[in-house]
Design a protein around this motif. Structure first.
Motif, PDB file in Angstrom:
ATOM      1  N   THR A 215       0.839  -1.195   0.000  1.00 23.30           N
ATOM      2  CA  THR A 215       0.000   0.000   0.000  1.00 23.30           C
ATOM      3  C   THR A 215       0.877   1.248   0.000  1.00 23.30           C
ATOM      4  O   THR A 215       0.637   2.201  -0.747  1.00 23.30           O
ATOM      5  CB  THR A 215      -0.925  -0.011   1.234  1.00 23.30           C
ATOM      6  N   ASN A 216       1.912   1.219   0.824  1.00 26.57           N
ATOM      7  CA  ASN A 216       2.846   2.345   0.854  1.00 26.57           C
ATOM      8  C   ASN A 216       3.506   2.536  -0.500  1.00 26.57           C
ATOM      9  O   ASN A 216       3.659   3.664  -0.972  1.00 26.57           O
ATOM     10  CB  ASN A 216       3.928   2.107   1.913  1.00 26.57           C
ATOM     11  N   ALA A 217       3.917   1.433  -1.117  1.00 27.74           N
ATOM     12  CA  ALA A 217       4.601   1.530  -2.406  1.00 27.74           C
ATOM     13  C   ALA A 217       3.671   2.112  -3.464  1.00 27.74           C
ATOM     14  O   ALA A 217       4.063   2.981  -4.246  1.00 27.74           O
ATOM     15  CB  ALA A 217       5.109   0.159  -2.835  1.00 27.74           C
ATOM     16  N   LEU A 218       2.424   1.653  -3.459  1.00 25.62           N
ATOM     17  CA  LEU A 218       1.453   2.159  -4.432  1.00 25.62           C
ATOM     18  C   LEU A 218       1.264   3.667  -4.261  1.00 25.62           C
ATOM     19  O   LEU A 218       1.222   4.419  -5.229  1.00 25.62           O
ATOM     20  CB  LEU A 218       0.120   1.428  -4.263  1.00 25.62           C
ATOM     21  N   ASN A 219       1.176   4.092  -3.011  1.00 32.61           N
ATOM     22  CA  ASN A 219       0.985   5.514  -2.752  1.00 32.61           C
ATOM     23  C   ASN A 219       2.216   6.326  -3.074  1.00 32.61           C
ATOM     24  O   ASN A 219       2.132   7.452  -3.527  1.00 32.61           O
ATOM     25  CB  ASN A 219       0.596   5.729  -1.295  1.00 32.61           C
TER      26      ASN A 219
END
Lengths: 809, 118
Positions: A215-219
């Motif tokens: 999720t962090n990477a996507l954001n």
């Protein structure tokens, strides 16, 4: 005066003895009571078993319905002959306790979050985490399923009674040494503890995910770069189920996914089970073997410990006779064979644990939003007992999804609940052994393994009638494409799983044209499988395994032994030519020259006495680090966890686009690097590091670099093994990596009679003072096997009989 | 001579009662011997020491031999790399000290009622 002297001496003597009889308080761990530990009769000396002094014994237990006879063979494997499975389970419980009592105790304590009760305050954090994960909640749900099957539950009950029969007759002076060192007493076994043990396997094998990091990477990167860095599918993969397999079922309709969540999650993720520990299994059809009999092989890789996780035995009842390895803490045999069939397992990497963001509707977090309504949480009060300290009380909030794991007072709106397949009661694991013990063909095997749902396993099969097969066995959530990679909104139940993949639509293969079935933790299927799944998959071992098996013919048992010990790395074979093509490093001096030459000539085998694989590892790791400096920088600026791309992705990028901007080092701007500069610089660092090691030790080689060993389960160092002289790599079939590796190697030739070979890195006894504590390690280390005594009667063991135990009712 | 006979009796009794009594019972056995033996304080201590050290030392020596040093070398590592022989000695000394103190206590207890014979 005399009285005073007498009183003084009496006081001194008795307080000295009192002192010797009590542990000395000390952080982090108490010093055990010296007199209790050191005295010859009840102290540690009593655990020093005499060599070559085994003798027959008989016991009387009214719990048994008929007499049971046990013969132990030359490596202390018991062969149990019972009138029925219930009696056999009683004796198995007794024997597990006799040889592995402390292991059983500490393993269930660790899983259920009860370590601090005996270890003191150092394990409180771990205990809290275990309680949060709801492992006992999961075990209770499983126990309910078991209880609903009276036939199986009776066997479990017998097993528990057997364990307790042993504990009840155990004198304090005979407690396993770890109880004496840690100064606590064994407690009664329960049915629930067996369920907890099963859940510990689920925790190890199917609780891996990276929802928070992804999720962090996507954001952080946006969808385009995210998809570029973390693609789901390696185009070079060689799936478990042969790509040409046709799906003959009508798949369920799956709607499109539409939800997305934004926000950076700065929680520290919980400690996760190690990724890609590596397991292999395969079966080759008679058409590919010299004898014409199918051969089945399995080496499940796990964290290696002493005592070992496995306990070997044979169980014979009038219904059937099975041989294999069991898990101390549960009845039956997990991996093994009977007179007709053999079966083995590797782990399935499907992601079966997803996180949901909880929206609290009040500040005390007693209710949350679900489908527009306020739902109350169920509070579970967890009392953690701590040795020599006050209890710790923790409250775990259970939602419809599952327990709330991540709680952050600073970001109360970012608490996350866990939806995990292992929390469901699920299947009846106990039925598997009951059925498999009498299985005679593919249909029986297929029916028997239905009892495994979590952890999902690739279960390989071979039969004396010539059949081979492999089933991806487990309960898999039905997901929309892409679902489960990221944290989802927990305020709408429509974000949940859509149900489960119908079990008969799980990937499977029977007698494929290529003449073998295999698995090595890679993707289950080619992309045309109609259901979406995602998870942790390792493709290098699977590719190598399928290539090897494809080429092999006239296969013998010895060939299979060599394949289990094979250290060829497909990853190195893919990456090294690309790296060498990029690097223009000019070696300096003789040593550098010869090291580079060794690398150029290297056959990609991680052999224990070679140096090239070390140089490759140093080089690749450094290249990887330098390539993904952008990820590291993002981690630092956001103060959040972001995953690194997989190895295959890195190597594919190097192959396809060596000029790609990701190869540019951010720290050297405005200079612009490509893979060429990075590969050259990384090689300079790698060869310098290796040279330093060689200058320190001219005999430096892979096994010295690896420093593999088998540590003690309770981290009492002298009870672990010394350093092992082994090769292997995480990307090779022989995936010995640090303290992980093949926890059991088994090869079964399905002739008549069935012939089997096996070895595990440990010994049948859990007592560090026993000659059978670690006696099999050297065989294992050197790729040797023990031929198994698969006997039809107690007498058949003949001269290999170490001693006999008779249990009468 | 008397000391040695008493020491031997302590060792034999300690051996026979080892599974029936707590590990520190050797102090009581030596204490009774100390009360009966009519020795001076030092001699009583020596007698108890010898008896208990003999039992603990010889017993663990044989245990260790039959175990081929397997467990003692591991426990020795926990005690700062002590050898099995070192552990046997420590065990013997510890037992000896407890036995000696027990015997001395017994001797002093008896001397409350009867003066020791020289």
């Amino acid at each position: 005066m005399r009285i005073l002297k007498f009183v003084l001496v009496l006081l001194f003597t008795s307080s000295f003895i009192f002192f010797l009889n009590h542990p000395i308080k000390k952080e982090p761990r108490n010093i055990p009571a010296i007199g209790k530990l050191l005295n010859p009769f009840s102290g540690f000396w009593n655990n020093a078993e005499p060599y070559h002094a085994e003798s027959d014994a008989s016991f009387n237990f009214p719990q048994l319905s008929a007499p049971v006879k046990v013969v132990y063979d030359d490596i202390l494997v018991p062969h149990i002959f019972a009138d029925n499975l219930s009696d056999a389970c009683f004796v198995q419980g007794f024997i597990h306790a006799k040889y592995r009592l402390w292991q059983m105790d500490i393993a269930t304590r660790a899983t259920s979050g009860r370590l601090s009760e005996v270890m003191g305050p150092t394990t409180i954090k771990r205990d809290k985490m275990q309680r949060r994960k709801g492992l006992v909640f999961a075990a209770e749900n499983t126990l309910k399923v078991w209880e609903a099957s009276p036939e199986d539950f009776k066997n479990l009950q017998s097993y528990t009674e057997g364990v307790n029969a042993y504990i009840n007759q155990l004198a304090e002076s005979d407690y396993p040494i770890e109880f004496k060192l840690l100064d606590y007493k064994p407690e009664a076994w329960t049915n629930l503890k067996s369920a907890i043990f099963i859940k510990s396997m689920a925790e190890t094998l199917c609780s891996r995910e990276d929802d928070l990091e992804s999720t962090n990477a996507l954001n952080a990167f946006g969808k385009e770069i995210y998809d570029f860095l973390y693609p789901d599918l390696n185009p070079k993969q060689s799936p478990i189920i042969p790509a040409e397999t046709e799906w003959t079922f009508d798949p369920l309709e799956i709607p499109e996914d539409s939800t997305s969540l934004l926000g950076i999650y700065q929680h520290d993720p919980f400690e996760k089970p190690a990724p890609f520990i590596g397991s292999n299994n395969w079966a080759v059809a008679g058409s590919k073997t010299k004898s014409g009999n199918p051969i089945l092989c399995n080496d499940p890789h796990l964290r290696l410990t002493l005592p070992a996780i496995w306990y070997e035995l044979q169980i014979t009842t009038p219904e059937g006779s099975s041989y294999g390895v069991s898990l101390p803490g549960t009845p039956g045999i997990i991996i093994g064979f009977n007179e007709y069939i053999s079966y083995g397992m590797t782990n399935v990497g499907h992601d079966v644990l997803d996180y949901y963001k909880i929206q609290w509707t009040n500040t005390d977090r007693s209710s949350y939003l679900l489908d527009g309504e306020q739902k109350p949480v169920r509070l579970k009060i967890e009392t953690i007992k701590v040795k020599d300290q006050a209890d710790i009380i923790d409250t775990v909030r259970y939602t419809e999804w599952g327990p709330v794991l991540y709680e952050d007072p600073k970001h109360p709106m970012k608490d996350l609940a866990m939806r995990w397949i292992a929390h469901d009661g699920g299947a009846n694991e106990l039925s598997v052994f009951r059925k498999i013990n009498k299985a005679k063909n593919f249909e029986d095997y297929y029916d028997a393994v239905q009892g495994f749902e979590a952890p999902a396993q690739n279960i390989v099969f071979a039969c004396t009638d010539g059949d081979i097969g492999l089933k991806v066995q487990g309960k898999f959530p039905l997901k929309r494409a892409g679902q489960g990679r990221f944290i989802r909104d927990g305020s709408s139940s429509s974000n949940g799983w859509l149900g489960f993949i119908p079990k008969d639509q799980n990937p499977q293969s029977r007698n494929p044209a290529r003449g073998f079935v295999s698995s090595a933790n890679q993707h289950s299927t080619a992309p045309d499988y109609p259901y979406y799944y995602h998870g942790g998959f390792e493709d290098y071992r699977g590719r190598a395994l399928n290539d090897f098996l494809e080429k092999m013919d006239n296969i013998t048992v010895e060939d299979m032994m060599a394949l289990q010990g094979n250290t060829f790395s497909q990853k190195a074979a893919d990456a090294l030519p690309l790296l060498l093509a990029q690097s223009n490093y000019v070696p300096q001096g003789e040593l550098e020259q010869s090291l580079l030459q060794e690398l150029i000539n290297w056959d990609y085998y991680f052999s224990k006495d070679s140096r090239a694989p070390i140089l490759f590892t140093y080089w690749y790791d450094e290249f990887f680090e330098m390539t993904w400096d952008e990820i590291r920088a993002k981690r630092e600026t956001l103060n959040a966890h972001i995953p690194y791309p997989e190895d295959w992705r890195t190597i594919a990028l190097l192959e396809e686009d060596p000029e790609h901007v990701f190869f540019d080092m951010q720290s050297t701007h405005p200079q612009r690097e490509t893979a060429k500069e990075i590969a050259t610089a990384a090689f300079a660092t790698a060869i310098k590091d290796l040279k330093t090691q060689i200058e320190r030790d001219p005999d430096f080689n892979l096994s010295k670099y690896k420093q593999s060993s088998v540590p003690h389960l309770g981290r009492i160092d002298p009870f672990g093994s010394s350093s092992l002289n082994v090769g292997g790599d995480g990307s090779a079939l022989n995936a010995i990596k640090g303290k992980n590796g093949p926890s059991w190697r088994m090869i079964v030739e399905m002739g008549t009679p069935v012939k089997a070979y096996g070895v595990y890195p440990g010994g049948q006894s859990g007592n560090p003072g026993s000659p059978f504590y670690d006696n099999m390690i050297s065989h294992w280390e050197n790729g040797r096997y023990y031929e198994k005594h698969f006997i039809k009667s107690p007498e058949a063991l003949g001269e290999q009989t170490l001693f006999t135990e008779t249990f009468s009712n | 001579m008397k000391i040695f006979i008493y020491s031997l009796i302590i060792a034999i009794l300690g051996y026979l009662l080892r599974d029936l009594t707590p590990w520190w019972s050797i102090a009581i056995i030596a204490g009774i011997a100390g009360a009966l033996a009519r020795l001076s304080g030092i001699r009583a201590f020596f007698m108890g020491f010898l008896g208990a050290a003999l039992l603990w030392g010889v017993y663990t020596f044989f245990v260790n031999m039959q175990n081929e040093g397997t467990l003692a070398s591991k426990i020795g590592e926990l005690f700062g790399n002590m050898s099995p022989i070192g552990l046997i000695l420590i065990t013997a000394l510890l037992g000896g000290f407890i036995g000696g103190m027990g015997a001395l206590t017994g001797q002093l207890g008896r001397s409350l009622f009867l003066p020791p014979r020289r």
